[in-house]
Structures are given as C-alpha cells and as structure tokens.
Design a protein around this motif. Sequence first.
Motif, PDB file in Angstrom:
ATOM      1  N   GLU B 548       0.876  -1.168   0.000  1.00 27.64           N
ATOM      2  CA  GLU B 548       0.000   0.000   0.000  1.00 27.64           C
ATOM      3  C   GLU B 548       0.910   1.214   0.000  1.00 27.64           C
ATOM      4  O   GLU B 548       1.603   1.477   0.981  1.00 27.64           O
ATOM      5  CB  GLU B 548      -0.897  -0.019   1.243  1.00 27.64           C
ATOM      6  CG  GLU B 548      -1.943  -1.140   1.202  1.00 27.64           C
ATOM      7  CD  GLU B 548      -2.666  -1.269   2.535  1.00 27.64           C
ATOM      8  OE1 GLU B 548      -3.814  -1.750   2.522  1.00 27.64           O
ATOM      9  OE2 GLU B 548      -2.113  -0.890   3.581  1.00 27.64           O
ATOM     10  N   LEU B 549       0.900   1.938  -1.100  1.00 29.31           N
ATOM     11  CA  LEU B 549       1.887   3.004  -1.262  1.00 29.31           C
ATOM     12  C   LEU B 549       1.797   4.049  -0.155  1.00 29.31           C
ATOM     13  O   LEU B 549       2.792   4.602   0.272  1.00 29.31           O
ATOM     14  CB  LEU B 549       1.709   3.661  -2.632  1.00 29.31           C
ATOM     15  CG  LEU B 549       2.211   2.818  -3.804  1.00 29.31           C
ATOM     16  CD1 LEU B 549       2.070   3.590  -5.099  1.00 29.31           C
ATOM     17  CD2 LEU B 549       3.655   2.420  -3.570  1.00 29.31           C
ATOM     18  N   ASP B 550       0.577   4.295   0.347  1.00 31.74           N
ATOM     19  CA  ASP B 550       0.458   5.361   1.357  1.00 31.74           C
ATOM     20  C   ASP B 550       1.198   4.974   2.635  1.00 31.74           C
ATOM     21  O   ASP B 550       1.501   5.810   3.474  1.00 31.74           O
ATOM     22  CB  ASP B 550      -1.004   5.637   1.672  1.00 31.74           C
ATOM     23  CG  ASP B 550      -1.680   4.427   2.307  1.00 31.74           C
ATOM     24  OD1 ASP B 550      -1.604   3.329   1.723  1.00 31.74           O
ATOM     25  OD2 ASP B 550      -2.222   4.565   3.416  1.00 31.74           O
ATOM     26  N   ALA B 551       1.501   3.678   2.776  1.00 31.25           N
ATOM     27  CA  ALA B 551       2.231   3.249   3.965  1.00 31.25           C
ATOM     28  C   ALA B 551       3.734   3.472   3.800  1.00 31.25           C
ATOM     29  O   ALA B 551       4.500   3.360   4.745  1.00 31.25           O
ATOM     30  CB  ALA B 551       1.962   1.763   4.235  1.00 31.25           C
ATOM     31  N   ARG B 552       4.127   3.780   2.578  1.00 24.52           N
ATOM     32  CA  ARG B 552       5.555   3.939   2.291  1.00 24.52           C
ATOM     33  C   ARG B 552       5.964   5.387   2.369  1.00 24.52           C
ATOM     34  O   ARG B 552       5.202   6.293   2.012  1.00 24.52           O
ATOM     35  CB  ARG B 552       5.834   3.428   0.866  1.00 24.52           C
ATOM     36  CG  ARG B 552       5.590   1.956   0.691  1.00 24.52           C
ATOM     37  CD  ARG B 552       6.635   1.172   1.415  1.00 24.52           C
ATOM     38  NE  ARG B 552       6.706  -0.207   0.964  1.00 24.52           N
ATOM     39  CZ  ARG B 552       7.777  -0.971   1.123  1.00 24.52           C
ATOM     40  NH1 ARG B 552       8.849  -0.462   1.695  1.00 24.52           N
ATOM     41  NH2 ARG B 552       7.771  -2.216   0.725  1.00 24.52           N
ATOM     42  N   PHE B 553       7.161   5.604   2.821  1.00 23.01           N
ATOM     43  CA  PHE B 553       7.734   6.930   2.758  1.00 23.01           C
ATOM     44  C   PHE B 553       7.837   7.317   1.280  1.00 23.01           C
ATOM     45  O   PHE B 553       7.980   6.449   0.420  1.00 23.01           O
ATOM     46  CB  PHE B 553       9.117   6.921   3.412  1.00 23.01           C
ATOM     47  CG  PHE B 553       9.731   8.275   3.557  1.00 23.01           C
ATOM     48  CD1 PHE B 553       9.108   9.248   4.329  1.00 23.01           C
ATOM     49  CD2 PHE B 553      10.921   8.589   2.926  1.00 23.01           C
ATOM     50  CE1 PHE B 553       9.678  10.502   4.460  1.00 23.01           C
ATOM     51  CE2 PHE B 553      11.479   9.846   3.046  1.00 23.01           C
ATOM     52  CZ  PHE B 553      10.865  10.807   3.825  1.00 23.01           C
ATOM     53  N   ARG B 557       7.773   5.240  -2.509  1.00 22.53           N
ATOM     54  CA  ARG B 557       6.630   5.271  -3.437  1.00 22.53           C
ATOM     55  C   ARG B 557       7.119   5.478  -4.859  1.00 22.53           C
ATOM     56  O   ARG B 557       6.603   4.917  -5.800  1.00 22.53           O
ATOM     57  CB  ARG B 557       5.689   6.422  -3.080  1.00 22.53           C
ATOM     58  CG  ARG B 557       4.950   6.205  -1.782  1.00 22.53           C
ATOM     59  CD  ARG B 557       3.958   7.341  -1.556  1.00 22.53           C
ATOM     60  NE  ARG B 557       3.648   7.471  -0.140  1.00 22.53           N
ATOM     61  CZ  ARG B 557       3.046   8.544   0.373  1.00 22.53           C
ATOM     62  NH1 ARG B 557       2.707   9.552  -0.404  1.00 22.53           N
ATOM     63  NH2 ARG B 557       2.799   8.595   1.657  1.00 22.53           N
TER      64      ARG B 557
END
Lengths: 704, 814, 107
Positions: B548-553, B557
């Motif tokens: 889940e990209l929003d979980a990545r810094f 992303r």
Amino acid sequence: MRYMLDPESRQAPSVCATHCPYCSLQCGMHLHSIDSVTWTVGSREFPTNRGGLCQKGWSAAELLSHPDRLTAPLLRERRSEPLRRATWEEALERVRASIESTQQRHGRDAVGVFGGGSLTNEKAYLLGKFARVALRTSQIDYNGRFCMSSAAAANLKAFGIDRGLPFPLSDIPHAQTVLLVGSNLSETMPPVMQYFQEQKARGGALIVVDPRATATSATATLHLQITPGTDAALANGLLYIAMKESYLDPDFIAQRTQDFELARRTASSYWPARVERITGISERELQRAGKLLGEARTAMILTSRGPEQQSNGVQNVLAFINLALALGKAGKPYCGYGCITGQGNGQGGREHGQKADQLPGYRRLDHPPDRAHIAQVWGIDESDLPTPGHSAYEMLDSMGTEGGVRALLVFGSNMAISAPRAGHIEERLYALDFLMVSDFFLSETAARADVVLPAAQWAEEEGTMTNLEGRVLLRQKAAEPPIGVRTDLQVLAELAGRLGCGGKFPCEAPAVFEELRRATAGGAADYSGITYERIRREDGVFWPCPSENHGGTPRMFLDRFATPDGRARFHAAEFLPAAEEPDGDYPLYLTTGRIMAQYQSGTQTRRLPSLMQSAPESFVQIHPSMARTYGVTDGEWVRLTTRRGTALVRAKLSAAIRMDTLFVPFHFPGSGRANLLTNPALDPVSKMPEFKVCAVRLDKEQQC
Amino acid sequence: MTENKRKLVVIGNGMAGARTVEEILARGGGSLFDITMFGDEPTGNYNRILLSNVLNGSYREDEIFLNPLEWYRQNGIRLLAGTRAAGILRRARLVYAENGTPEPYDKLIIATGSRPFLPTMEGIKMPDGKFKPGVFVFRTLEDCRGIAAYAQGKKSAAVIGGGLLGLEAARGLQNFGLEVNVVHLGGHLMPQQLDPSAGAILKTSMENLGVKVLLKKNTTAILGQDRVLGLRFSDGHTLECDMVVISAGIKANWEIAAGCGLPIERGILVDDQMRTDDRDIYAVGECAQHRGVTYGLVAPLWEQAKVLADYITERNRHAAYHGSKTATKLKVMGVEVASMGIVEPRDPEDEVVQFCEPKRGTYKKLIIREGRLVGGILLGDISKAAYLMQAFDRNTPLPEERLQLLFDIGDPPKQVTFEEMNAATQICNCNGVSKGTIVACVKNGKRSGKAVMDATRAGMGCGSCKAMVNDIVAWACGGETEEDASVHYYVPGVPLTKTELIRAIQERGLRSVSAVFDYLAGGKEDAASKPGLASLLKTLWHDEYEDELDARFINERIHANIQKDGTFSVVPQIPGGITNPAQLRRIADVAERYHVPLIKLTGGQRIDLLGLRKEDLPNVWRDLDMPSGYAYGKSYRTCKSCVGSDFCRFGLGDSISLALRIEREFQGIDSPHKMKLATAGCPRNCSEAMVKDLGAVAVEGGKWEIYIGGAAGSSVRKGDVLGTVNSENDVLLFMGRFIQYYRENAKYLERTHGFVRRLGIDKIRAVVMEDSEGIAERLDREIASSKAAYKDPWKTAWPEPGENRFSSLLPVLS
Amino acid sequence: MIPAMAEFKLCALSAIPPGEGRNFAVQGETIAVFRARSGEVFAVQAACPHRGGPLADGLLGGSTLICPLHAWKFDLSTGDVLFGDCGLQKYPVAIDDDGQIVLRVKA
C-alpha cells in the motif's frame, strides 16, 4: 596547621601533557591548572590508555595541593623526641654526619639505600650511582623485589632478558586466546581492559586464573578458581593436556627452543585427575582451558602478582613460560608470555642499578666487562665498585643487627606497610642507628625516621618512566614544587657533594638522562638511542634502542630470543607446595592483593577523600558458608591470626571467593595491615616473599 | 671429587625408585652419591597409573614414560636394566645380582614395589611354570602387550577380582570387543573404595554397559589343557571364556629384604624416615609398610620419596613421613567414581551425610568427624569431587550446610553479582565511572540508562560498557527503570513488541499495513508507524505482501530520494563501484537531457544524479536502463569494494567479485534501517569494511573475516568480528543469515551497530555461527525467498496509464 | 456580511489513492488535498510552514500528516501543528454527489 601554598611559586603552563602518577600502565593525562594552586585532570589520547583513566587517575591532581604535603625537612635529635621542622642545611648535615660516623664505626656496608618502583629512571639511576660511588656500599635494593622480581628472574632464564611485555598492548586484541594468571586488571589497571574487550569483540577467548571471582573474571570466557599457591601444577597440567591432545608446535620447539625434554618429563606426571586434586580446578575446566589455548592460532599468557609473589614464584612463571613455548606461542606476532608489571616505573626501576646485583642497562655487578663499562662512565676505578649486596627483605631483616645495615636511606618506599611480616620490619626500623626517608607525605615509615626530607611530586619535576610495555615515556613538569621542597635528584647531588663526590652528580633530569644513555649503551636495556625529544614526538620509545635512528623495539624475539644461541629455554618447573599450608591450627588460606580505589601502601591514595570514601578501611573477604561456620556476619570485626601476627579487620561476606580462602587488601595501616600476617618465606632465586599464600586462623572479635 | 662420593644403590627403577632418585638429585644428591639402579624391566621408568590407558588405547606406550633411558645417562646413573638383584649381604654392604656380580653400597634403597597376588587355584600355570596361554596378570607394560595381542579374535574374557585395577582391565578388554565377565570373591565391587550400596549401584551401571559381574564367586580352577577355556568355581558352576586376567590385589616384594633378615610384615617395616631397622637401608613405595599400612597408589610413594630424599641428602634431618591420605578418582566404563579416606564410619561420633538415587546410578556419601571430612564416596555425579578431595586432603573446616557438600548449591558464582560488586568497581573504564557513581545517580532520580549515561559520561567512550550500565541502572531501580512500555514496541502505533507483533501478523495472516491497524490497533492508523510495518510485512511475506503506497515513505513510493526542495535524486546500481563506458555515456546523456543540476560521486562508490523532477523519474529510469541502486530505501544499499587481488599488490582476496556477488544476493532487501556494506581485499581496509553495517575483509589463507555492526555516520563504531570463514559462499551464507536475523529482531530504524550492541556480539555469533537457537536453516530459507521476491522497481514500478503518482501538480477540472 | 466564496471541482475522489495526497493549483495558490483511508478528505496549504516541504508527499495516518522533509506533524482536520511551531492554512473541501472533490475558496 594547614600549609598555604605560595601562589608566586607556581607558574605552571595552563595545560600540560603528562602521565598518571600511579601504576605501570602510565596512562597519558592532561593537567589543567585552574589557578596557581589547583589543577584538574583531563583526558589525553595516549597509546596506552586511549583517553581512559581510572578513578585514581581522575583524582590524582588532588595530591599536588594536598594539605598534608611536607614542605620543610623534619628531624629529631633523639628517638624519644617528636619530629620538628628544620632547615635543609641542618637536615643534610645531619644525614652526612650519620652516614660518615656509621661507616667509620661499622664499615661502608653498614649504610643501606632502599629505593622504589615509582622513582623515575633518572632517580633510580642516580640512586644506584649514589650508593656505589658516594657511599660505596653494596647494600642497595628496592621495593620492586616485592613486585616483579620472580617474573624478572624467569624471563632472564627463559628468554635471556627481562622486559615485562615483549609486545605492545595494542597486540592483545589480536590474540585468539589470552590466559591471564593471578591478575585483577579491571580493578588494578582499568583502562587496559579496553584491549581485552576488543580482543573479546574480535571473537577471542579470555581465561582468568584467580582464587576469587573478580570484575576481571566476570568478563572472562572461562574462570579457573585456583587454590592459592598451586599455579605451577596448573601450568604443568595444561602442558600435559597439550601433549596428550598434540597441541604442541614441534617445529617451533625444534628450531627456536632448548631442553623441551625437561619440561615434558616434569609435565608428564601432572595428569588432569592429579592436577584437579592439587588445584581444585575440575578436570572438565582444565580440558576446556587446554583446548582454548591449544587450538588458538595466536595466544598470550600473562602473569601478575598472583603466581609471582610466592616462594615458588620463579618456578611458577617458568611453568607458564614452558606452556607458551611448547604451544609455539612466543616470539611470533600476537603471541608471547608477558608479565604485567605493577608499579609506575617497576620496569625502569629494575633496569638501572637500584637492584642489589645490577648496574644500569641491566648490566651485572658480578660481570667484569659490565663493571668496567660503568666504572668508565662514572669515572671511577673498577675496583672501587662494590660487589652484589643483599636483596630487599634480607637487607631489611638485617637492620640494626651485627654486620647488618645500621643506617638506612629510603627514597619513595613505605616498607612499614608494604614489606612482609611488617610487624617485624617495624621493630627492625626502630633498631636502626639512623633512618632517613625522602617522601612527599609523612608515610608510616617516614614517621619513624630521624630525618625526613620533603620531596617533589610526579608533576613537579621532569623525568622518564618505562611502562609495562617497555615503552619509555616522559613525565613533563606541570608545576613548580612548593617552596621548601627539593627533588630527589637535587638531594642526591647535594649529599654526594657533602660526601666529597661533588661534580659527579648532575641534578637536572635531562643531564642525568644523557649520562644514563651512555651508561646503558650496549647493555641489554639499551636506552642510548632515546631522547626526550623523540619520546615527545613518538609517544614513547620502546627499548632496546641502540641509536637515534633506530626505531625502538615494540616487539621482541621475532627473529631470536636474547639468549646466547638465540633459543628460548625450557626448564623443569616443578610444583612445590606453599611454604605454609593450612593445618589444624591455621585451617584456611590467606591471600592478599589490591583493590580499585587504593594504591600500594596507600601513602597517596589514603589521603584522597574521594578514594577513601570508596574504600575506607581494611577488610577480609570471606565466603558466606565459611562465615556461617564461624558464626561471623557481614561487617562484623574478626581477628585473623597467622604464625607471624594478628590483624583486626571487618568481615565482608562474598560468595565470590573460595570457601577455603580469605582475602585481605594490603593498602591499609595499623592493626588492619595485611602484611602483619604474610609469610616472608623467600623464593630461592628472586628472593620474592610469599605475599600470596599462607595459613590463617579466623576468630570472632568480641568488642570493637 | 668422585672418589669421596658415597655409593648409593637402588633396587628397583619403578615409579618409587626412580622418583626417589629424582628427588635426591633435585637436592644436590648427584654430588653426594654415585648412584646405581637395578631394574627388572629392560626399559626406563614409566607411569604405571596410565597402564590401563595404554591397554584401552587412549595412550601410546611412549607417552607414559617418565624416565626414558637417556635420562639415566644424563644424570650419570648406572642403570642395570633387566638385571634382577638376587640378594643383600648387609655385613659386606653389597647387593649381588642374579649373575652373581656384586654391587657395594654405602646407602641402599629398596624399591622393589609389589606384584600381583595369585589366589590358589588349579591350572594357572603350565608344567614349565609359565602361565597357561590365555592367563594374564595386569601389572606391567609387558602384560599390557600380551593381553592386547592374545585378545585378537577372541570372544570372551574373565577378570578375576573386582577391585579398581580389575575393573580397569575389564574396560580395556571390552574395548577389544570381548564379552567380559568380572568374577569377584567379595560381596561388592571395589571394596577398597566403595561401601556395599555404592558397590551394588556400580554393579548395575556396569551390567548396563554390558559387563557381567559375578559376586561371591571363589574361582577354584582355570579350565583348559593347553589354553584357557573357562573357569570353575567353588559352587561347582563353570564359566566359559577364552582368556582370563587375574587382578586379585597386590603383594609387596619383600623377599630380598627378608632374605637379609630385615623385619617384615605385609611389607618391609620402615620408620618415619623410611628407614628399615638397618640404618643404611631404606625402603620406599609399595614394598614398604609404614605404621601398619602398605600403599598401592602413586601419591603416597611420592610423598615418601620426598621425605627419604630430604633425609638421606641431609637437606632436612627432621623430615618425617606421617602416612598419606588416600583418595582415588577414576572412570570405570563411563561411570565416574571418586573415593577418599574411610568408606564406613568408625567412630560413634562420626556424622554420615548420604544421598542415593540408584535409578540414575548416583550415590554420594560423606563421613565427617569434628567438622572435617574423613571419608567420602561419589558415584555417577562427581561434580563436587574437586572441592571435597581438597577439603579431605587439607582438613579444611566444612560449611554447615551439608547439602552444599553434595550438590553445587551456593558455589562461588562465576560472575560477581551487582550486590557483591565493590562500589568502587570501574564500570566505564574510558570515563572512570564506578558502580557507586551510577547507583548514586539513580538515587538522585536519573532512572533510565540514557539519563544516567548523560549525567555520568559512563558508556560515552568506547561504549563497551553500555549494556552493563543499563543492567546496573535496572538493578538499582529494583528492575523498574522509568521507560514506558512503548519503547519496547516495534512501532509506536501498535502496542506490541516485535516478537509479539510478528506472531500476531502470522497467526492472523495480515498482509497489508491497513489490515494490521484494523486488527491490531483497533482500526486506529498511526502515520509514523506505517513505514515500519510496511518493511516488516515485506520481510515476513516476501512477494505475498500487499503493498500500500500510502504506507511507504515518499522515497519508496517513487523509488528516488527526496531533496530539500522537493526534487529527487537518482542513484543507479553500480555494484562494487564497477562501471563501464556505456553506462557512463547513458548517465551523461540522462544528466543533459533532464538538466541535472548536480552529478556527484557518492561515498558508496556510485553516481548520484540530483535535482530531478518527479515527473521525469520514469523516463530517467527508462533512459538509464540500469537497475535501481536503492539509495533511498530502508534496505540494502550497496557494497563498496577495494581493488582487491586483481590489481592491488597487497590484495589477499578478490574483494570485487565478492562485492558483485553480495550485491546480486541482497539487492533490494528491506530492513529495519539502511544497510551499507563493503568488501576489503586485505586488512588495510581501504574500502572501510570494518566500519560498515556488514563487511568482509580478506585475511591470510584465503579466509574472510565478517564484520557486523560497524558505523561511520553520526555514531562511529568499529564492527565486531562475526567470524572468519573459508570461502565467498560462506560469507554470503552468514551475511544473509545475520541480515535475516537483524530484519526479524531489530527495532524499526535501529541500525546494525545499535542492534549488535543491544544483543551483544556473543549472542549474535552464537545464533548465526553456531545456530544456538536452531533457527539457522529457517533464516537461510527466509532470506532466500526475499531474494527470490526481488524485482527491480525501475523496471516494474512504472505508472499505469492515467496514474498520477509522479505528477507534482494536478490540473483542476473546473 | 458573508464573503463571496468560489467553488472548484478538483478531481474524482478515485484520482487520489487512499491515504495519499495530491497538489492542485487554485487561483495561483498550490493546495494539497488528501484522501484519508477513513474516507475523509482534507485540503491544506501545499508547502510545509517549516521549510516548504511538499506535504502531499507526506505520510498520512488518520487525520495526522507528517512532512517528508523534517517530520513536522499536523492535524489536517483542524490545521493545528502537532510537532513543529506553526499550523496550516486549511480549506473547506467536500465530495459532491457524483464523487468529485469540491474545494471552496474566497472569491
């Protein structure tokens, strides 16, 4: 009355790079002057301590402006009178007169000189010269006898030369296994532990041999809790295992050693079961230790006072040297046997003629070529040089007796505390016709003197020290001595003058060192290539260093050992029981040693509040089970009795010590003095007294 | 001055004779005496104690020699080896040999030792007086050789006598693969050392090990005409066997003394100076009887030898022998036995302390008189033998807790506890901080390790004492250091330690960050916790992880490194710092085409293109056509290397090829924090491998030293040596295993140096190198699947049509 | 009197992935719009008051946003700063019936 230092007398540089006054690690430190009479210690990056210092080092500056400092000569006409302040003229004249009258009445050897392992190389050198040239007495020795002499003798027998460590401390981390025998470095030399931590971090193993579990053994891979006085049995037992498991290095033995057969035959009757019975170390632990040593690519064996301060001290050390040689772990990088020297200049102090049988540079008083060389340097006739005299304890034991020493000059030593069977030595001191002590505090020995001379302290004069690595380093002067205080060098030169040898005795350290360089040139401990400038530039120089373009010798024996044929020697190093073993009347072992916050006889450390607070008084460490057997509780006063005497100490219960053994630190004065109890049985070769083991009885003390 | 030396003759060069002569020489006897020795055996003196080891093969013959023949020569001793002394003429003061040659003496020492006692039974010997083939005693090296030779190809053997030596013989025979019967006259084994109960337990233990024991059996005959076939007993039973070893005790050799009229009982009578009643004749060892006792062990005869030597050399005219305390410790077929002093109480006052556990073959019995140990038996568990034997030998007062005597309870701890530790004990050597100071600091309200370190400077030097400082603080706070539980959480937003979290994630099969929040944090999201969870999930699920990209810094992303102005930097993979013209050309083109304001060589031996616009990133990847260097990730970054062995004149190992293999192995592996690696071709460490998160340094002999936990960033630390390995493959194996262990056990954003300090190198080494926790295989598997899951993001993370991930500004609809 | 407000349709809600943010230029100002996983939508100034960091690239959890440059922390529902020393300009934003994100600013 508190003596106020005169601000004028002290123009010190704001910060001075020098070294710690205490042990043989000689940590580098900075002395910052806060105002003209106060200093603080600052960390200094130096190869030995890498910026670290122990509690004693951090508090060392407090010594400089200590209210107890002696700042004027003291003397008394009669023993009945108290010491009174006197002028230097009075004092020195009194010393001269006493020397001359004593020598007239009882002969030259009736005057003795007693030095110390904390004196600089310059002082040690000049003291030896003073005794032989100005006094022309054979009676000179020093308290180093009570320290490293056993290892020194063993080193000479096995390797042909005596340097504490044949390698720099920075080699320790590269040893896969280190066997550390009878040493509690974490308390006695804390900053050095950095090297052992690094060794461990690199995956190395540390084996500690000690009757007590200590802060040092706590860091060890394996702790062998040995029975006091059985070190040679352990060493032979490990050699036996090495032979059995074929850990030996036949090529090394064949090419670089002699007489392995002697060691083999001795060791062959030390099979594990027998060694277990003697040492109390289980067969399993013995096997493990043997494996750790035997399978290591690089290994070091280090001994300290534990095995050395015994009537079998030399044999003990030789047995460990046998082990190192048999495993091929000597004369190679990151391998070797080493002795961890104790006193600040214990190494240098034994190289330059303070010892009864020695001349500067390890030259020998019974060796004509050596005599000739020194006589020439000193500008005297070789026949005027005395012959070897008595060793420390023998000299002290002879004090005031017919044919013994009648007048004694003491420099930087406190035998009333540090000598074995101290009660007896105290009596001998009283029996002297004349006693002179030079010190910067009124030590227990000074308090019994007829004349006390106030000496300058470590930071108040220049001079070189040689640390446990054989690294010659320079103590720079950080402060002017207080008014009224003189350096030992000045005193010696002055006295020599009054004794008719003026001109032969320089009184400035650099001049003395120049002469020392010439005296040691070509000797075993050759300093001729070392200069103050080089020491400053190179963070110390390792002897031997025969010329100014010679790099010094950090690692010895890489190509050959210092024996005539270049081969190291094995010896038949038998285990002999301690001179006194427990029996019905005295059922327990007594062993003695040092603790973190104190140093030697405590003359310095017992005067520093910060240190006294950590270690205020003498005590006996006893195993709780044994304590219960005697109905003794923690903190209770107990009476320890041996065939020599009795001491009163507090019981400190601790499961860290063997059930059959008691431990008492030796720093403390009065009725708690450990050395009231110790046994003066001497090693036949090194004359080292048996501080580390005797039989003792313990009784509850009723009112105290 | 040989002429005025006195003549010393020694009959017997066994352990007693030779040892006595050694002691005499050690006391300068060489200059007092001309020494002549008679020796039955043609060899030098060997260590009889170890004979059974020769029989059972654990020693070679030459290993047990104490005095080889050359020793006698070196010390100027005339050894009449193989010559038996036939008699003594006291008046003439001479000893004569069997062949009649006389040997005059001034002083004579009889050390004839003892011989096996032969019970009366038929068929021991042949008519010619020799032993019947198959009959042996067990006494000399000769006997050993004979037994070993005869045992070849035989099936069974009997040992007559269940004493110490008999059982050792039985052990030896069993090693030859024979079926062994021990035939014992008495009621229990080893009567000298054991009591009946102990004997019974030993019997069972031995039978479990396949040795039959027949008790109360009186052997009356050895059967077989010309060789041993079996035994017959007084009860009429018989036992078949191919050979028999008679070990029924020993008999002092006193004949020669008796022959010249010296008083004899079971041995030659001697006084406390080991003198017979002839002032010039001494006896020592097993042939001598002192105060009614004859000894068959080595320790006593050595004590006797010392006294004799002291006296005869006049080194100490008061030397006196008062008898020996006998104790034995041995292993009979794996059964450990220790015995000392008496085996049964003799005095009604004697106190007996006993522990018996027959099932386990353990038996302990101590006999205590007036608080001192006078006898003891340990069977099975002899862990206390070392202490007890010393207490027995030295008459040490015993602790009142008798239990302590039998079991390792309250024994000296191998470590001083903090309670015991002297307040002055240095904890931090660098800054000279003692335990006392730290405790005081805690008392003054500093109740966390960090607070104390800041206040005291402890641990701020080499840091090696940090763990200990923390322990002491914890101890001084009574275990209640004031750090709220959350410091132990893996991420602040999920109230679980890493281990708990991993378990929960796996149990529930949570594959995405949002799922973790839903199930483990009550649905409450925590921004700061997201990247940590993402990294952990990737570690756990590999390609099953639901990204889940929003979980990545942001960096992860868009696979570039965000800069202060919101632009990005791009670092392509350049393994080991090795590149080529084509790559360099492409990089140059990209730099021009996208107006890169700054091109910089990184510390990791790579090329960094700084100041790129988000929009351009995918095209940059395409044009570079190189894999991502992961210069932005909390992950494996790169592995620098030195020139290694190809060109460098110092190089010991091929650091370049290893670096390339490492890059291939670990590229893109997520981890709690970045991992920077290096390989060095020799300990000169040019590539700084010793201060990397992981490093490999080539050392002599084609080996590699693996360093972990190094740091040369905000904190500087030399790595610890994880181990030294023999091949590049091993480097990859152990590095991978460590990385996986680090991924699973480190806190998020904990660099390896912190991790290694926290756990301690010893622990990590044990896990990784010695597999102390038995997880190595799993770790290897996990890291392998992570490797398999690797995809180069610059090839795979391109925007889908219509995706706006790379747009820094979206058009407004209306 | 009520100030006149202008409305802007920015994009379909689906154009912003759950938990992320995007920038829009409105009347010469750049505004960052976020779609929380809860379904809520927030609009604030695009540049971090600290060093102008691109807030749209930050990490969003619930209504808490962390700036990617120096980790200043804001509560998007109020515009308050949680870590740092200055809050955010907040803009009213809503989702209309056909799933478009609508932003209101002063005319």
